[in-house]
Design a protein around this motif. Structure first.
Motif, PDB file in Angstrom:
ATOM      1  N   ASP A 204     -32.616  13.150  24.172  1.00 16.08           N
ATOM      2  CA  ASP A 204     -33.190  13.211  22.820  1.00 16.08           C
ATOM      3  C   ASP A 204     -34.231  12.098  22.639  1.00 16.08           C
ATOM      4  OD1 ASP A 204     -31.572  15.338  22.134  1.00 16.08           O
ATOM      5  OD2 ASP A 204     -30.097  14.107  21.051  1.00 16.08           O
ATOM      6  N   GLU A 205     -33.853  10.876  23.035  1.00  8.99           N
ATOM      7  CA  GLU A 205     -34.769   9.749  22.849  1.00  8.99           C
ATOM      8  C   GLU A 205     -35.942   9.815  23.823  1.00  8.99           C
ATOM      9  OE1 GLU A 205     -34.438   4.915  22.404  1.00  8.99           O
ATOM     10  OE2 GLU A 205     -32.822   6.203  21.666  1.00  8.99           O
ATOM     11  N   VAL A 206     -35.694  10.292  25.031  1.00 12.70           N
ATOM     12  CA  VAL A 206     -36.786  10.465  25.995  1.00 12.70           C
ATOM     13  C   VAL A 206     -37.823  11.447  25.446  1.00 12.70           C
ATOM     14  CG1 VAL A 206     -37.385  11.393  28.277  1.00 12.70           C
ATOM     15  CG2 VAL A 206     -35.428   9.860  28.030  1.00 12.70           C
ATOM     16  N   CYS A 207     -37.355  12.532  24.845  1.00  8.76           N
ATOM     17  CA  CYS A 207     -38.277  13.524  24.278  1.00  8.76           C
ATOM     18  C   CYS A 207     -39.041  12.961  23.077  1.00  8.76           C
ATOM     19  CB  CYS A 207     -37.520  14.781  23.888  1.00  8.76           C
ATOM     20  SG  CYS A 207     -36.932  15.755  25.296  1.00  8.76           S
ATOM     21  N   GLU A 208     -38.405  12.095  22.304  1.00  2.92           N
ATOM     22  CA  GLU A 208     -39.100  11.456  21.183  1.00  2.92           C
ATOM     23  C   GLU A 208     -40.191  10.513  21.682  1.00  2.92           C
ATOM     24  OE1 GLU A 208     -36.170   9.475  18.867  1.00  2.92           O
ATOM     25  OE2 GLU A 208     -35.148  11.319  18.245  1.00  2.92           O
ATOM     26  N   LEU A 209     -39.921   9.830  22.785  1.00  2.00           N
ATOM     27  CA  LEU A 209     -40.851   8.836  23.306  1.00  2.00           C
ATOM     28  C   LEU A 209     -41.992   9.472  24.095  1.00  2.00           C
ATOM     29  CD1 LEU A 209     -41.389   5.810  23.465  1.00  2.00           C
ATOM     30  CD2 LEU A 209     -39.840   5.692  25.419  1.00  2.00           C
ATOM     31  N   PHE A 210     -41.673  10.498  24.863  1.00  2.00           N
ATOM     32  CA  PHE A 210     -42.664  11.179  25.696  1.00  2.00           C
ATOM     33  C   PHE A 210     -42.988  12.532  25.065  1.00  2.00           C
ATOM     34  CE2 PHE A 210     -40.619   8.222  28.559  1.00  2.00           C
ATOM     35  CZ  PHE A 210     -41.640   7.781  29.397  1.00  2.00           C
ATOM     36  N   PRO A 211     -44.156  12.693  24.474  1.00  2.00           N
ATOM     37  CA  PRO A 211     -44.467  13.926  23.753  1.00  2.00           C
ATOM     38  C   PRO A 211     -44.901  15.078  24.640  1.00  2.00           C
ATOM     39  CG  PRO A 211     -46.311  12.410  23.599  1.00  2.00           C
ATOM     40  CD  PRO A 211     -45.227  11.689  24.341  1.00  2.00           C
ATOM     41  N   GLY A 212     -45.014  14.859  25.941  1.00  2.00           N
ATOM     42  CA  GLY A 212     -45.507  15.904  26.836  1.00  2.00           C
ATOM     43  C   GLY A 212     -44.547  17.066  26.964  1.00  2.00           C
ATOM     44  N   ALA A 213     -44.992  18.093  27.673  1.00  2.00           N
ATOM     45  CA  ALA A 213     -44.247  19.354  27.760  1.00  2.00           C
ATOM     46  C   ALA A 213     -43.129  19.326  28.784  1.00  2.00           C
ATOM     47  CB  ALA A 213     -45.217  20.492  28.104  1.00  2.00           C
ATOM     48  N   TYR A 214     -43.086  18.299  29.667  1.00  2.00           N
ATOM     49  CA  TYR A 214     -42.180  18.331  30.812  1.00  2.00           C
ATOM     50  C   TYR A 214     -41.283  17.098  30.868  1.00  2.00           C
ATOM     51  CZ  TYR A 214     -45.894  21.572  32.177  1.00  2.00           C
ATOM     52  OH  TYR A 214     -46.824  22.579  32.186  1.00  2.00           O
ATOM     53  N   VAL A 215     -40.035  17.329  31.311  1.00  2.00           N
ATOM     54  CA  VAL A 215     -39.103  16.244  31.634  1.00  2.00           C
ATOM     55  C   VAL A 215     -38.464  16.591  32.970  1.00  2.00           C
ATOM     56  CG1 VAL A 215     -36.996  15.009  31.004  1.00  2.00           C
ATOM     57  CG2 VAL A 215     -38.618  15.695  29.214  1.00  2.00           C
ATOM     58  N   HIS A 216     -38.533  15.663  33.904  1.00  2.00           N
ATOM     59  CA  HIS A 216     -37.934  15.862  35.228  1.00  2.00           C
ATOM     60  C   HIS A 216     -36.483  15.390  35.170  1.00  2.00           C
ATOM     61  CE1 HIS A 216     -37.628  16.178  39.553  1.00  2.00           C
ATOM     62  NE2 HIS A 216     -38.935  16.383  39.699  1.00  2.00           N
ATOM     63  N   ILE A 217     -35.562  16.216  35.677  1.00  2.00           N
ATOM     64  CA  ILE A 217     -34.141  15.853  35.623  1.00  2.00           C
ATOM     65  C   ILE A 217     -33.552  15.611  37.017  1.00  2.00           C
ATOM     66  CG2 ILE A 217     -33.726  16.969  33.401  1.00  2.00           C
ATOM     67  CD1 ILE A 217     -32.417  19.297  34.977  1.00  2.00           C
ATOM     68  N   GLY A 218     -34.407  15.475  38.024  1.00  2.00           N
ATOM     69  CA  GLY A 218     -33.903  15.139  39.360  1.00  2.00           C
ATOM     70  C   GLY A 218     -33.120  16.282  39.969  1.00  2.00           C
ATOM     71  N   GLY A 219     -31.809  16.051  40.167  1.00  2.00           N
ATOM     72  CA  GLY A 219     -30.935  17.086  40.707  1.00  2.00           C
ATOM     73  C   GLY A 219     -30.790  17.062  42.213  1.00  2.00           C
TER      74      GLY A 219
ATOM     75  N   VAL B 146     -44.159   1.881  26.964  1.00  2.00           N
ATOM     76  CA  VAL B 146     -44.367   3.294  27.275  1.00  2.00           C
ATOM     77  C   VAL B 146     -45.511   3.866  26.452  1.00  2.00           C
ATOM     78  CG1 VAL B 146     -43.337   5.605  27.112  1.00  2.00           C
ATOM     79  CG2 VAL B 146     -42.005   3.692  28.048  1.00  2.00           C
ATOM     80  N   ARG B 147     -45.535   3.555  25.159  1.00  2.00           N
ATOM     81  CA  ARG B 147     -46.614   4.075  24.313  1.00  2.00           C
ATOM     82  C   ARG B 147     -47.977   3.571  24.786  1.00  2.00           C
ATOM     83  NH1 ARG B 147     -42.411   4.277  20.158  1.00  2.00           N
ATOM     84  NH2 ARG B 147     -42.443   2.007  19.883  1.00  2.00           N
ATOM     85  N   GLU B 148     -48.036   2.318  25.224  1.00  2.00           N
ATOM     86  CA  GLU B 148     -49.295   1.771  25.737  1.00  2.00           C
ATOM     87  C   GLU B 148     -49.743   2.521  26.993  1.00  2.00           C
ATOM     88  OE1 GLU B 148     -50.928  -2.462  27.622  1.00  2.00           O
ATOM     89  OE2 GLU B 148     -49.185  -2.475  26.264  1.00  2.00           O
ATOM     90  N   ILE B 149     -48.810   2.783  27.878  1.00  2.00           N
ATOM     91  CA  ILE B 149     -49.138   3.494  29.114  1.00  2.00           C
ATOM     92  C   ILE B 149     -49.505   4.947  28.830  1.00  2.00           C
ATOM     93  CG2 ILE B 149     -48.092   4.379  31.254  1.00  2.00           C
ATOM     94  CD1 ILE B 149     -46.630   1.617  31.391  1.00  2.00           C
ATOM     95  N   LEU B 150     -48.803   5.581  27.903  1.00  2.00           N
ATOM     96  CA  LEU B 150     -49.130   6.962  27.541  1.00  2.00           C
ATOM     97  C   LEU B 150     -50.538   7.062  26.971  1.00  2.00           C
ATOM     98  CD1 LEU B 150     -45.792   8.200  25.896  1.00  2.00           C
ATOM     99  CD2 LEU B 150     -46.692   8.810  28.142  1.00  2.00           C
ATOM    100  N   ALA B 151     -50.918   6.118  26.129  1.00  2.00           N
ATOM    101  CA  ALA B 151     -52.267   6.132  25.563  1.00  2.00           C
ATOM    102  C   ALA B 151     -53.313   5.920  26.655  1.00  2.00           C
ATOM    103  CB  ALA B 151     -52.393   5.062  24.482  1.00  2.00           C
ATOM    104  N   PHE B 152     -53.023   5.017  27.574  1.00  2.00           N
ATOM    105  CA  PHE B 152     -53.933   4.743  28.686  1.00  2.00           C
ATOM    106  C   PHE B 152     -54.114   5.997  29.541  1.00  2.00           C
ATOM    107  CE2 PHE B 152     -55.216   2.978  32.774  1.00  2.00           C
ATOM    108  CZ  PHE B 152     -56.058   1.925  32.419  1.00  2.00           C
ATOM    109  N   ALA B 153     -53.004   6.686  29.821  1.00  2.00           N
ATOM    110  CA  ALA B 153     -53.058   7.908  30.633  1.00  2.00           C
ATOM    111  C   ALA B 153     -53.793   9.024  29.897  1.00  2.00           C
ATOM    112  CB  ALA B 153     -51.642   8.347  30.987  1.00  2.00           C
ATOM    113  N   LYS B 154     -53.527   9.185  28.618  1.00  2.00           N
ATOM    114  CA  LYS B 154     -54.156  10.252  27.841  1.00  2.00           C
ATOM    115  C   LYS B 154     -55.666  10.112  27.838  1.00  2.00           C
ATOM    116  CE  LYS B 154     -54.108  12.458  23.274  1.00  2.00           C
ATOM    117  NZ  LYS B 154     -53.513  12.414  21.901  1.00  2.00           N
ATOM    118  N   ALA B 155     -56.159   8.890  27.734  1.00  2.00           N
ATOM    119  CA  ALA B 155     -57.604   8.663  27.733  1.00  2.00           C
ATOM    120  C   ALA B 155     -58.234   9.064  29.055  1.00  2.00           C
ATOM    121  CB  ALA B 155     -57.889   7.196  27.436  1.00  2.00           C
TER     122      ALA B 155
END
Length: 505
Positions: free
Chosen positions: A283-298, A212-221
């Motif tokens: 909690d762990e999802v928020c630690e791993l993904f630093p972005g402002a949004y989390v989708h919860i489906g529903g 995930v961290r590798e993909i996040l860095a790739f996306a951020k760039a």
């Protein structure tokens, strides 16, 4: 227009089309490496470009000036400069041979450009079929080139849990593998008699924290925000394979759903331990993904189990709720509030709107049976809205081309290239609703998509059409015939870059 300018208008085929472009005689030309012949990967080096900051340019916008002496790019932010480079990449051509050398040439001219919408998203479902980080990076590279800026990552489903949670390793132990799966080419719909299984386990397939961290860095760039989706309270059977005690029945088999119907077993909304468990996952999802949004489906949450469940009925009574629909509204508010306390904004599919969640919740609208009713009502009520019109932005639908070797879940539906190009997230919106429309997402559901060749064919060129509606329209008048002309050239770039792009018709 002179013959040279007429030729440039034909050759400079930009997708998405810029807001303003004016080409003139002359070219900027430099020596090029042989590798630059890979047409979708033309190397326009930043050393050839003069970057200027201009605060008057809108966010993500840019201005390009090309003369025979050099290239100047102005923008107010790094994203604008990046998108300018993507435009130059498409405008560049490489000519020559190994004996005489190669030259990279860009026509002289001016481009002034900025996006119409701030949320230009692409969603990939990896719950049904898993593609892996190299395919994800392949897609991120492509959507960035087409100036999309959100990657909505659908990581959990009835059929698979694809994210390792360090605190709960059993989620991927049980949730990331199916003992059997729908065979390649089958639609996986048992109720229609079209469900053939193979005999091989599918998985374990999941992403580690390092992945995930590798993909996040790739996306951020590439100026792409990544939004993880953790489905709740429905579409959660893979989680219940790891923790059957969090279902209403409590004694489920420890395997995810193996075909594509909607699963009746959902999170027990009356179980305090189940609610706390989901909080800890977030909690762990928020630690791993630093972005402002989390989708919860529903979305698509059957209520049958809740009607039969003593704990859920006790919750309804204790809270004074009207019925099971109100119970889902309580679940939604609980987790949107929980995320808000952690500094995150929740996104939910349009079913969550019925429960009147907090106004910070973003509503992603996909139902279009009655026009964009949910989107209109949510936006008029002051909710931020993302539009994902299932008939115009679901690229898991057939596209209607003559030579199509792939399988589709709904073969009777169709989303042609022209249909994708006709998409307008503002359709049906009133003046009161319009300011609340953030933008839109195109979606790739993966029930009948098994690999990168299948995936590419279904996405391209329709993502190109979607990208143009998000970037250029309504600033640039739509002209489908002109889009097809440009796309004919651009498709060759995609194919040269190894993309299995479908025919245009």
């Amino acid at each position: 227009m002179t013959g040279v300018l007429a030729m440039l208008a034909t050759v400079v085929a930009l997708v998405p089309e810029p807001c303003e472009q004016a080409w003139r005689e002359g070219v900027y030309s430099v020596d090029a490496e042989p590798g630059a012949l890979r047409a979708c990967n033309v190397a326009v080096s930043a050393e050839h470009v003069k970057f200027v900051h201009d605060a008057a340019i809108p966010p993500e916008g840019y201005r390009i000036d090309v003369s025979a002496d050099g290239i100047a790019v102005a923008s107010s932010d790094d994203a604008g400069a990046f998108y300018a480079m993507m435009t130059l990449k498409q405008a560049a051509t490489v000519i020559g041979d190994r004996k005489n050398g190669f030259r990279l040439s860009i026509p002289c001219g001016t481009v002034i450009d900025a996006p119409a919408f701030r949320w230009r998203g692409f969603m990939l479902d990896e719950g049904r079929h898993f593609f892996g980080k190299e395919v994800v990076k392949h897609l991120l590279e492509l959507i960035a080139e087409h100036k999309l800026n959100v990657f909505h990552w659908h990581l959990t489903e009835d059929q698979g849990w694809r994210l390792a949670i360090d605190r709960f390793p059993e989620l991927v132990k049980y949730g990331s593998v199916r003992p059997r799966s729908v065979a390649h080419g089958s639609r996986g719909l048992a109720e229609f008699g079209d469900c053939v299984f193979n005999t091989e386990p599918y998985g374990p397939y999941f992403y580690t924290a390092d992945d995930v961290r590798e993909i996040l860095a790739f996306a951020k760039a590439r100026h792409i925000a990544v939004v993880p989706e953790i489905e709740m309270p429905g579409h959660i059977r893979a989680l219940l394979a790891a923790h059957p005690e969090f279902s209403c029945k409590g004694d489920l088999s420890r395997v995810p759903h193996t075909y594509w119907t909607i699963e009746e077993d959902v999170l027990c909304a009356g179980n305090d331990d189940a609610i706390r468990f989901m909080e800890q996952v977030l909690d762990e999802v928020c630690e791993l993904f630093p972005g402002a949004y989390v989708h919860i489906g529903g979305d698509e949450c059957p209520k049958k189990r809740w009607r039969e469940c003593p704990k859920c009925q006790a919750r309804i009574k204790a809270l004074g709720l009207k019925d099971e629909d109100a119970l889902q509204a309580w679940v939604t508010r609980h987790f949107t509030d929980y995320l808000a306390k952690k500094g995150r904004r929740a996104i939910g599919w349009d079913e969550v709107f019925a429960g009147s969640p907090g106004k910070e919740t973003i509503i992603q609208c996909w139902h279009i049976q009655h026009g964009n009713k949910f989107g209109l009502l949510a936006a008029e009520a002051g909710y931020p809205v993302i539009v994902s019109d299932m008939k115009r932005t679901y690229f898991s639908l057939p596209q209607g081309v003559q030579d199509d070797p792939f399988t589709y879940l709904s073969p009777d539906g169709r989303c042609s290239l022209e249909t994708a190009y006709s998409f307008d997230p503002m359709s049906g919106m009133t003046d009161a609703a319009a300011p609340h429309v953030l933008g839109a997402e195109c979606c790739m559901w993966s029930e009948c998509t098994w690999n990168i060749y299948d995936l590419d064919f279904k996405l391209w060129p329709r993502v190109c059409a979607f990208a143009e509606t998000m970037w250029a329209a309504p600033k640039v008048p739509r002209d489908f015939a002109d889009f097809v002309r440009r796309m004919t050239i651009h498709r060759r770039r995609l194919i040269a870059a190894g993309v299995n792009c479908a025919p245009l018709e």
